[in-house]
Design an enzyme around this catalytic site. Structure first.
Site, PDB file in Angstrom:
ATOM      1  N   ASP A 143       0.742  -1.211  -0.153  1.00 14.54           N
ATOM      2  CA  ASP A 143      -0.025   0.135  -0.058  1.00 14.54           C
ATOM      3  C   ASP A 143       0.986   1.157  -0.077  1.00 14.54           C
ATOM      4  O   ASP A 143       0.264   2.319  -0.250  1.00 14.54           O
ATOM      5  CB  ASP A 143      -0.948  -0.112   1.175  1.00 14.54           C
ATOM      6  CG  ASP A 143      -1.897  -1.204   1.178  1.00 14.54           C
ATOM      7  OD1 ASP A 143      -2.053  -1.739   0.291  1.00 14.54           O
ATOM      8  OD2 ASP A 143      -2.566  -1.370   2.409  1.00 14.54           O
ATOM      9  N   ARG A 187      -6.237   0.230   0.939  1.00 15.77           N
ATOM     10  CA  ARG A 187      -7.174   0.447   1.986  1.00 15.77           C
ATOM     11  C   ARG A 187      -7.700   2.138   1.891  1.00 15.77           C
ATOM     12  O   ARG A 187      -8.179   2.447   0.949  1.00 15.77           O
ATOM     13  CB  ARG A 187      -6.658   0.142   3.367  1.00 15.77           C
ATOM     14  CG  ARG A 187      -6.277  -1.358   3.431  1.00 15.77           C
ATOM     15  CD  ARG A 187      -5.606  -1.719   4.840  1.00 15.77           C
ATOM     16  NE  ARG A 187      -6.427  -1.356   5.786  1.00 15.77           N
ATOM     17  CZ  ARG A 187      -7.223  -2.068   6.441  1.00 15.77           C
ATOM     18  NH1 ARG A 187      -7.567  -3.327   5.999  1.00 15.77           N
ATOM     19  NH2 ARG A 187      -7.820  -1.935   7.572  1.00 15.77           N
TER      20      ARG A 187
HETATM   21  O1  F6P Z   1      -2.389  -3.808   3.685  1.00 15.65           O
HETATM   22  C1  F6P Z   1      -2.137  -4.573   2.673  1.00 15.65           C
HETATM   23  C2  F6P Z   1      -3.420  -5.031   1.976  1.00 15.65           C
HETATM   24  O2  F6P Z   1      -3.099  -5.882   0.873  1.00 15.65           O
HETATM   25  C3  F6P Z   1      -4.448  -3.919   1.776  1.00 15.65           C
HETATM   26  O3  F6P Z   1      -4.206  -3.233   0.590  1.00 15.65           O
HETATM   27  C4  F6P Z   1      -5.781  -4.717   1.628  1.00 15.65           C
HETATM   28  O4  F6P Z   1      -7.101  -4.129   1.941  1.00 15.65           O
HETATM   29  C5  F6P Z   1      -5.398  -5.784   2.691  1.00 15.65           C
HETATM   30  O5  F6P Z   1      -4.034  -6.018   3.033  1.00 15.65           O
HETATM   31  C6  F6P Z   1      -6.175  -7.163   2.495  1.00 15.65           C
HETATM   32  O6  F6P Z   1      -5.828  -7.975   3.584  1.00 15.65           O
HETATM   33  P1  F6P Z   1      -6.272  -9.525   3.624  1.00 15.65           P
HETATM   34  O7  F6P Z   1      -5.583 -10.276   2.883  1.00 15.65           O
HETATM   35  O8  F6P Z   1      -6.323  -9.865   5.232  1.00 15.65           O
HETATM   36  O9  F6P Z   1      -7.706  -9.632   3.236  1.00 15.65           O
END
Ligand code: F6P
Length: 378
Positions: A143, A187
Site C-alpha cells: 500500500d 485501504r
Molecule cells: O494492507 C495490505 C493489504 O493488501 C490492503 O491493501 C488490503 O486491503 C488488505 O491488505 C487485505 O488484507 P487481507 O489479505 O487480510 O484480506
C-alpha cells in the site's frame, strides 16, 4: 546499561508483500556475517512471538530467498499482542498479551527484535518499544502508506502487477467497447491506484483521498465516446468513496483497522450500468497484487532496509524505523534514514492532495471524477 546484542529476533507482520523474504535474508546475512549474532525467526507475525513458535535462522535458511514472494516466516494481520486471543492461551475473549510476548522473547534469549511490517505492525512495535523492548522497524506493504518513508517493500512490485493488469484490460476494453473498472488494493491510501493508473494510462482514477462523483465518471465516458473513444478504463482504489458516501468494507471486529475492503467496483458497475448505454465490467485484482517475484527495485530496497535495521541495532539505536528518503530509482538522492516509531504510529501516509503526480495526471487529461473538474479528458 543495555546488554550487548548476541541474538536478535525477526518477524513479518501484517499482510505479505513481495520482498519480505529478501528483507529476512538481509537481516540474517548482516547479523551473522557482519556482527556474528544469532537470529531467530518468529512465525506468523506477532502470533509466533506470543506463542513461542520460532526457529533459529542460519545462512542456509535464507539461500535462494531473494526472488521468492511471500514470507518463509508466515505473516498475520490479525495478531495484535495488545488485543489477542488464541485457544492455546485459553482466553474467552481478546486481551492484552503484550507481557506474554515480552516473556516469550526473554525465554528465547532475544536481545532485540526486527519487525518487518506495515503501519499496523509498526504501531504495535512502537507500543512494545514503550514497554522497554529494543525494536527496529522495517517498512513493508504494497500500500506504500507508512509515514516517514517514501517507499515501502512490495509497493513497486504491486504497481507493476496492477499496471500490467490495466494494460491487458485496455485491449479487451477497446475491442468490446466497454467501461472497465479495475479495483486495486490500498485501504485508505490511493498510492497503488494513482501510480498504476498513471503508468497504465487509465482515463479515470478513484482515490480514497478524493471522494468522487459517479456523474463525473459518466461525463468522462460520454465525452470520450463523442471523440470516438468507445471504451474507458477506471482505476478504482478499494477504499475510494463517493462524495457524501461510505467506502465498501466488511467489519471484522470493533477496532478501526479491523475492516476488509473490497467490492466498490462491483457496486459501481451496477450503478454506472443504469446511467450509461455502454457495457460496464468490474475486475477486482485482489491478492494478485501481493504475490509473485519482487521486482529488482523491491529486492534492492528490501536488502538495503534489512541490512540497515541490523546496523541500527549494532549502533545502539532502537525505537526507530529504517526508512527511505528520495526515490530508489534516483540513486543520487536515495538514502536510508532512521525515523522514530512514534512518528510512524501517527497513522497511515495518505496521498497528499498537492502530490505532483496528481497534477501530472490532470495535465494529461486523467479525471479523478471531481464535480468541479474542468479539464479536457483524454
Ligand atoms: O494492507 C495490505 C493489504 O493488501 C490492503 O491493501 C488490503 O486491503 C488488505 O491488505 C487485505 O488484507 P487481507 O489479505 O487480510 O484480506
Amino acid at each position: 546499561m543495555t546488554t550487548r546484542i548476541r541474538r536478535i529476533g525477526v518477524l513479518t507482520g501484517g499482510g505479505d508483500a513481495p520482498g519480505l523474504n529478501a528483507a529476512i535474508r538481509a537481516v540474517v546475512k548482516t547479523a551473522i556475517l557482519r556482527y556474528g549474532w544469532q537470529v531467530v525467526g518468529f512465525a506468523d507475525g506477532y502470533e509466533g512471538a506470543i506463542l513461542g513458535r520460532a526457529r533459529e535462522l542460519g545462512l542456509d535458511d535464507v539461500r535462494g530467498l531473494l526472488v521468492r514472494g511471500g514470507t518463509i516466516l508466515g505473516a498475520s494481520n490479525r495478531a495484535n499482542p495488545f488485543h489477542f486471543q488464541h485457544p492455546e492461551l485459553g482466553d474467552a475473549e481478546p486481551r492484552d498479551h503484550s507481557r506474554t510476548l515480552l516473556a516469550t522473547l526473554e525465554q528465547w534469549n532475544i536481545d532485540a527484535l526486527v519487525v518487518i511490517g506495515g503501519e499496523g505492525s509498526l504501531t504495535i512495535a512502537y507500543r512494545l518499544h514503550e514497554l522497554g523492548l529494543r525494536v527496529v522497524g522495517v517498512p513493508k506493504t504494497i500500500d506504500n502508506d507508512v509515514r516517514g518513508t517514501t517507499a515501502t517493500i512490495g509497493f513497486d512490485t504491486a504497481v507493476c502487477t496492477a499496471t500490467e493488469a490495466i494494460d491487458r484490460l485496455h485491449t479487451t476494453a477497446e475491442s468490446h467497447h466497454r467501461v472497465m473498472l479495475v479495483e486495486l488494493m490500498g485501504r485508505d491510501a490511493g498510492w497503488i491506484a494513482l501510480h498504476a493508473g498513471v503508468a497504465g494510462g487509465a482515463d479515470v482514477i478513484l482515490l480514497p483521498e478524493l471522494p468522487f462523483s459517479p456523474e463525473r465518471i459518466v461525463a468522462v465516458v460520454e465525452a470520450r465516446r463523442k471523440r470516438g473513444r468507445h471504451f474507458t478504463i477506471v482505476a478504482v482504489a478499494e477504499g475510494a468513496k463517493p462524495i457524501g458516501g461510505e467506502a465498501v468494507y466488511e467489519r471484522l471486529g470493533p477496532l478501526p483497522y479491523q475492516r476488509k475492503y473490497g467490492g466498490l467496483s462491483v457496486v459501481l458497475q451496477q450503478q454506472l450500468s443504469t446511467l450509461l448505454p455502454t457495457e460496464v465490467r468490474a475486475v477486482v485484482l485482489g491478492h494478485l497484487q501481493r504475490g509473485g517475484t519482487p521486482t529488482p527495485r523491491d529486492r534492492t530496497l528490501a536488502t538495503a532496509l534489512g541490512a540497515a535495521a541490523v546496523e541500527t541495532l549494532a549502533l545502539g539505536d532502537h525505537g526507530v524505523m529504517v526508512a527511505v528518503r528520495g526515490h530508489p530509482s534516483g540513486q543520487a538522492t536515495w538514502g536510508i534514514v532512521r525515523v522514530p516509531l512514534a512518528e510512524v504510529a501517527r497513522g497511515p501516509r495518505l496521498v497528499p492532495l498537492n502530490h505532483p503526480l496528481l497534477a501530472t495526471a490532470r495535465d494529461i487529461g486523467i479525471s479523478f471524477a471531481q464535480p468541479d473538474e474542468e479539464q479536457a479528458h483524454g
